[in-house]
Design a protein around this motif. Structure first.
Motif, PDB file in Angstrom:
ATOM      1  N   GLU A 134       1.494   0.767 -35.731  1.00 41.03           N
ATOM      2  CA  GLU A 134       0.618   1.702 -34.314  1.00 41.03           C
ATOM      3  C   GLU A 134      -0.961   1.598 -35.177  1.00 41.03           C
ATOM      4  N   LEU A 135      -0.827   1.355 -36.927  1.00 43.00           N
ATOM      5  CA  LEU A 135      -2.005   1.391 -36.928  1.00 43.00           C
ATOM      6  C   LEU A 135      -2.801  -0.068 -36.930  1.00 43.00           C
ATOM      7  N   GLU A 136      -2.071  -1.093 -37.253  1.00 40.70           N
ATOM      8  CA  GLU A 136      -2.827  -2.325 -36.713  1.00 40.70           C
ATOM      9  C   GLU A 136      -3.424  -2.887 -36.154  1.00 40.70           C
ATOM     10  N   TYR A 137      -2.700  -2.492 -35.027  1.00 40.70           N
ATOM     11  CA  TYR A 137      -2.285  -2.594 -33.076  1.00 40.70           C
ATOM     12  C   TYR A 137      -3.678  -1.818 -33.422  1.00 40.70           C
ATOM     13  N   ALA A 138      -3.973  -0.014 -33.417  1.00 44.51           N
ATOM     14  CA  ALA A 138      -5.307  -0.266 -32.876  1.00 44.51           C
ATOM     15  C   ALA A 138      -6.613  -0.863 -33.841  1.00 44.51           C
ATOM     16  N   LEU A 139      -6.242  -1.384 -35.517  1.00 47.30           N
ATOM     17  CA  LEU A 139      -7.023  -1.685 -35.474  1.00 47.30           C
ATOM     18  C   LEU A 139      -7.958  -3.010 -34.866  1.00 47.30           C
ATOM     19  N   ARG A 140      -7.210  -3.785 -34.464  1.00 48.23           N
ATOM     20  CA  ARG A 140      -7.038  -4.549 -33.999  1.00 48.23           C
ATOM     21  C   ARG A 140      -8.145  -4.274 -32.593  1.00 48.23           C
ATOM     22  N   THR A 141      -7.831  -3.998 -31.462  1.00 50.07           N
ATOM     23  CA  THR A 141      -8.483  -2.413 -30.939  1.00 50.07           C
ATOM     24  C   THR A 141     -10.065  -2.415 -31.258  1.00 50.07           C
ATOM     25  N   ALA A 142      -9.813  -1.719 -32.819  1.00 46.37           N
ATOM     26  CA  ALA A 142     -11.266  -1.396 -32.932  1.00 46.37           C
ATOM     27  C   ALA A 142     -12.306  -2.400 -33.382  1.00 46.37           C
ATOM     28  N   ILE A 143     -11.899  -3.277 -33.802  1.00 47.49           N
ATOM     29  CA  ILE A 143     -13.003  -4.253 -34.176  1.00 47.49           C
ATOM     30  C   ILE A 143     -13.673  -4.734 -32.473  1.00 47.49           C
ATOM     31  N   SER A 144     -12.573  -4.351 -31.906  1.00 43.27           N
ATOM     32  CA  SER A 144     -13.260  -5.594 -30.510  1.00 43.27           C
ATOM     33  C   SER A 144     -14.048  -4.502 -29.910  1.00 43.27           C
ATOM     34  N   ASP A 145     -13.626  -3.139 -29.821  1.00 41.30           N
ATOM     35  CA  ASP A 145     -14.403  -2.527 -29.823  1.00 41.30           C
ATOM     36  C   ASP A 145     -15.480  -1.755 -30.133  1.00 41.30           C
ATOM     37  N   LEU A 185      10.958   4.692 -45.249  1.00 39.55           N
ATOM     38  CA  LEU A 185      10.104   3.792 -44.993  1.00 39.55           C
ATOM     39  C   LEU A 185      10.383   3.320 -43.747  1.00 39.55           C
ATOM     40  N   ASN A 186      10.851   3.743 -42.885  1.00 39.23           N
ATOM     41  CA  ASN A 186      10.978   3.424 -41.575  1.00 39.23           C
ATOM     42  C   ASN A 186       9.978   3.987 -41.278  1.00 39.23           C
ATOM     43  N   ALA A 187       9.377   5.020 -41.088  1.00 36.12           N
ATOM     44  CA  ALA A 187       8.564   6.449 -40.359  1.00 36.12           C
ATOM     45  C   ALA A 187       6.809   5.243 -40.961  1.00 36.12           C
ATOM     46  N   LYS A 188       7.160   5.510 -41.996  1.00 33.22           N
ATOM     47  CA  LYS A 188       6.082   4.823 -42.276  1.00 33.22           C
ATOM     48  C   LYS A 188       5.666   3.152 -42.047  1.00 33.22           C
ATOM     49  N   GLU A 241      -5.668   2.569 -46.421  1.00 30.77           N
ATOM     50  CA  GLU A 241      -4.531   2.628 -45.961  1.00 30.77           C
ATOM     51  C   GLU A 241      -4.869   1.701 -45.496  1.00 30.77           C
ATOM     52  N   PHE A 242      -6.545   1.463 -44.226  1.00 29.53           N
ATOM     53  CA  PHE A 242      -6.130   0.778 -43.435  1.00 29.53           C
ATOM     54  C   PHE A 242      -6.495  -1.049 -43.796  1.00 29.53           C
ATOM     55  N   ILE A 243      -7.569  -0.359 -44.990  1.00 31.04           N
ATOM     56  CA  ILE A 243      -7.818  -1.909 -45.176  1.00 31.04           C
ATOM     57  C   ILE A 243      -6.698  -2.958 -45.629  1.00 31.04           C
ATOM     58  N   HIS A 246      -9.015   7.637 -36.230  1.00 35.56           N
ATOM     59  CA  HIS A 246      -7.609   6.954 -35.198  1.00 35.56           C
ATOM     60  C   HIS A 246      -7.233   7.505 -34.318  1.00 35.56           C
ATOM     61  N   GLU A 247      -7.720   7.781 -33.188  1.00 28.48           N
ATOM     62  CA  GLU A 247      -7.456   8.576 -32.129  1.00 28.48           C
ATOM     63  C   GLU A 247      -6.024   9.874 -32.278  1.00 28.48           C
TER      64      GLU A 247
END
Length: 681
Positions: A419-430, A410-413, A469-471, A459-460
């Motif tokens: 990481e995905l949440e942070y990148a998703l915030r950036t994806a909206i603005s970029d 569960l820690n790895a997940k 997963e990301f929704i 995701h890069e």
């Protein structure tokens, strides 16, 4: 032009017209005669070829008008002083028009006596018929035959005619449906003619009747005629077979076959809803000891009691099955995370720890439980079963009466999720998100009738990230509202771009998330976006899942009516995977109903999925909704849907989701009328 002597006479599926004493003719779209009943044949012989050819032209003109308008019409054919009235009804599925003669004021024109002529040949035919015949006006019975009395267990037909309302013959829960169908026929709607209802005999016994409904004239006024057949034995046999095929004989729970079908449905549902599901595999501890010490009858009694407790403690949305022996399964969806599965497991353990009395012997039992989550662990039913089985083994090794999760990492997940949440915030603005478009095809017309906009994200580090997963991450972190607005704006922007490129109007369907649907300013917000981009509302379709619209019915009705008023089209998505009530569905101003891909996937191999799909298609038609099947990947799936009346489909059989430029290329290669869009190759 065919003469009346050359006309076909009988099609087996139209046998219910054969006893109709009035002429019935069915013309195809090319104006060839598909069917005539015996009464029509007799009438045509009296007219002669020359007269018939004159009348035939009028039939053809009327059929063309009915095809164009899609609405029933009434006509009169013949010479002055010798005319017969017909109602022309469009039959959409078979692309034909059915001409039904009205009861004439001068019955001799058709060579048959009137219903009112009790000594005539028709009376003899009616009384000898094995079908019950009933005519009512404003629900008061005005005519019936002896077969009718026999079917419903009355001593004679006068008892039936003495009823205050025909609806007394039908089960109480069927009366509203009967009323709707009767109103549809009186209004001239082209509803299906044959229905099956649960009915009530005079002694209270429940039976099933097949009812053919049509409008007639009785004593100069419009009335409704029913031709009834008792189909109780067939329905009971079907129900017994269905139960044997899907349910465990001992406990009454679903068996392994139904369990596998429902697990696939649950996987599909959480995949679209963005929630989490769980499969819990239960094995009773020391069950063999009960069988060995108390005997197999006691073991069977214990299994039945355990089944009862599992059902009583399960949530309304959970599904409980017996897989065999002392092994049970619970499928739970609509969970927020793994904690929801933990609560279910603890509830089960508490329920089973209470003693069970078996013929004076008090038994204490526990169960070991293996848990796997979907889609986190897998979206493959076979893999999930293996996962749960391994987790079950771990639970038993931990000392029995325990539960264990398959995935211990569960820690790895959790790290990946952050990481995905942070990148998703950036994806909206970029502007890192994108929309792909999957065509919707009317296979009956060979025509593209719209597209569904599907959200995609690369995701890069992790590459293509599934919406499943990301929704959920977006919803949990409050990102779903800005993402939802972005999707709506991007879809409108695309509509404007296609219009500028001289593309024909192509409606775009957008999925609304649960978070968006709960917004109090939803209607105003969508209206502002449409006005901003100057997009015609008919080009925007909103897809709302069945579970979403049932969460708060009163609020849902208000929101849906508001959306409908601004002109957007509304579709129920993932239909069949939720728990909607037909009574509520009638209140919702929906335009379309989408069959969930979990049913389509195995519709050819799985009898349960085939039956459910047929029911959904028929329900959509009865509610006057367009029906769309998603996830169509093979020609056999497409053929099944076409044969059962579903003509609008989407799926990889025609095209995967495409980026905007690729869709334009695909569209230009598959213009309206393209033979490849009939689905034949």
């Amino acid at each position: 032009m065919a003469s009346h002597a050359e006309l076909p006479t009988v099609r087996p599926e139209l046998d219910y017209f054969s006893l109709n004493p009035l002429p019935v003719l069915i013309l195809s779209e090319d104006c060839s005669v598909q069917y005539q009943n015996p009464a029509a044949e007799k009438w045509l012989r009296r007219k002669g070829s020359a007269v018939w050819e004159n009348d035939f032209k009028q039939f053809c003109r009327t059929a063309a008008s009915v095809f164009e308008s899609g609405q029933p019409m009434e006509i009169k054919v013949g010479q002055p002083g010798d005319t017969v009235g017909f109602t022309a009804v469009p039959e959409r599925e078979s692309r034909s028009v059915c001409f039904l003669a009205a009861v004439p004021d001068a019955p001799a024109q058709l060579g048959i006596p009137s219903l009112r002529d009790v000594d005539g040949g028709f009376r003899e035919l009616v009384e000898e018929s094995q079908q019950g015949i009933l005519i009512h006006r404003n629900w008061r019975p005005v005519f019936g035959n002896e077969a009718l009395a026999r079917i419903f267990g009355y001593s004679d037909v006068d008892e039936v005619l003495g009823l205050k309302s025909v609806r007394e013959l039908y089960a109480e829960h069927e009366r509203e449906r009967l009323k709707l169908f009767n109103e549809a026929r009186l209004a001239g709607n082209a509803a299906p003619e044959i229905y099956e209802f649960e009915a009530v005999r005079a002694d209270g016994e429940r039976i099933w009747v097949q009812t053919s409904v049509r409008v007639v004239t009785w004593n100069g006024e419009r009335a409704t005629q029913h031709w009834l057949t008792d189909v109780t034995e067939r329905k009971q046999a079907e129900q017994r077979l269905a139960r044997l095929a899907s349910y465990d004989v001992l406990t009454g729970l679903a068996n392994r076959t139904m369990f596998q079908s429902r697990l696939r449905q649950a996987i599909a549902q959480v995949g679209r809803s963005g929630r989490t599901g769980a499969l819990l595999l239960l094995d009773l501890d020391n069950f063999k000891h009960v069988n060995d010490s108390l005997g197999h009858p006691a073991g069977d009694a214990l299994l039945k009691r355990v089944a009862q407790r599992l059902v009583s403690r399960a949530r309304e949305t959970d599904f409980v099955a017996r897989l065999g022996g002392d092994e049970f399964a619970i499928v739970a969806n609509n969970l927020t995370d793994a904690n929801g599965a933990t609560v279910i497991a603890q509830t089960v353990e508490e329920a089973l720890q209470q003693s069970i009395n078996l013929e004076g012997t008090e038994i204490f039992t526990t169960a070991s439980i293996g848990i796997t989550l979907f889609p986190e662990d897998s979206s493959d039913p076979d893999i999930l079963l293996k996962n749960a089985d391994m987790a079950l083994y771990q639970a038993k090794n931990a000392g029995r009466g325990k539960f264990s999760f398959y995935n211990a990492e569960l820690n790895a997940k959790a790290l990946r999720r952050k990481e995905l949440e942070y990148a998703l915030r950036t994806a909206i603005s970029d502007d890192g998100l994108r929309l792909n478009y999957q065509p919707k095809v009317d296979i009956a017309l060979g025509k593209i009738v719209g597209v569904e906009a599907l959200l995609r994200w690369t995701h890069e580090k992790y590459g293509e990230v599934s919406p499943a997963e990301f929704i959920p991450i977006a919803e949990a972190s409050g990102l779903m509202l800005p993402i939802g607005d972005w999707v709506l704006r991007k879809a409108c922007e695309q509509l404007v771009e296609w219009k500028a490129d001289s593309m024909p109007p192509i409606p775009i369907a957008v999925n609304l998330s649960a978070v968006q649907f709960k917004r109090t300013d939803l209607v105003d917000g969508i209206g502002r976006i449409l006005a901003e981009y100057k997009v015609d509302p008919v080009c925007l379709e909103l897809e709302i899942t069945e579970s979403m619209i049932m969460e708060n019915v009163d609020a849902t009705v208000t929101a849906l009516h508001g959306l409908h008023e601004i002109g957007v089209s509304l579709a129920i998505d993932d239909f069949g995977t939720g728990h909607s009530s037909l009574a509520y569905l009638k209140r919702f101003p929906m335009d379309k109903l989408k069959i969930d891909r979990s049913f389509v996937n195995d519709v050819v191999e799985d009898a349960d999925d085939a039956a459910i799909t047929q029911i959904i298609i028929n329900l959509a038609k009865q509610l006057n909704l367009d029906v769309i099947a998603e996830g169509v990947e093979t020609l056999p799936q497409l053929d099944f849907l076409r044969e059962n009346g579903c003509h609008v489909v989407q799926g990889y059989h025609f095209s995967p989701p495409l980026d905007a430029a690729s869709f334009v290329d695909w569209f230009n290669d598959h213009r309206t009328g393209s033979s490849s869009l009939t689905g034949s190759g």
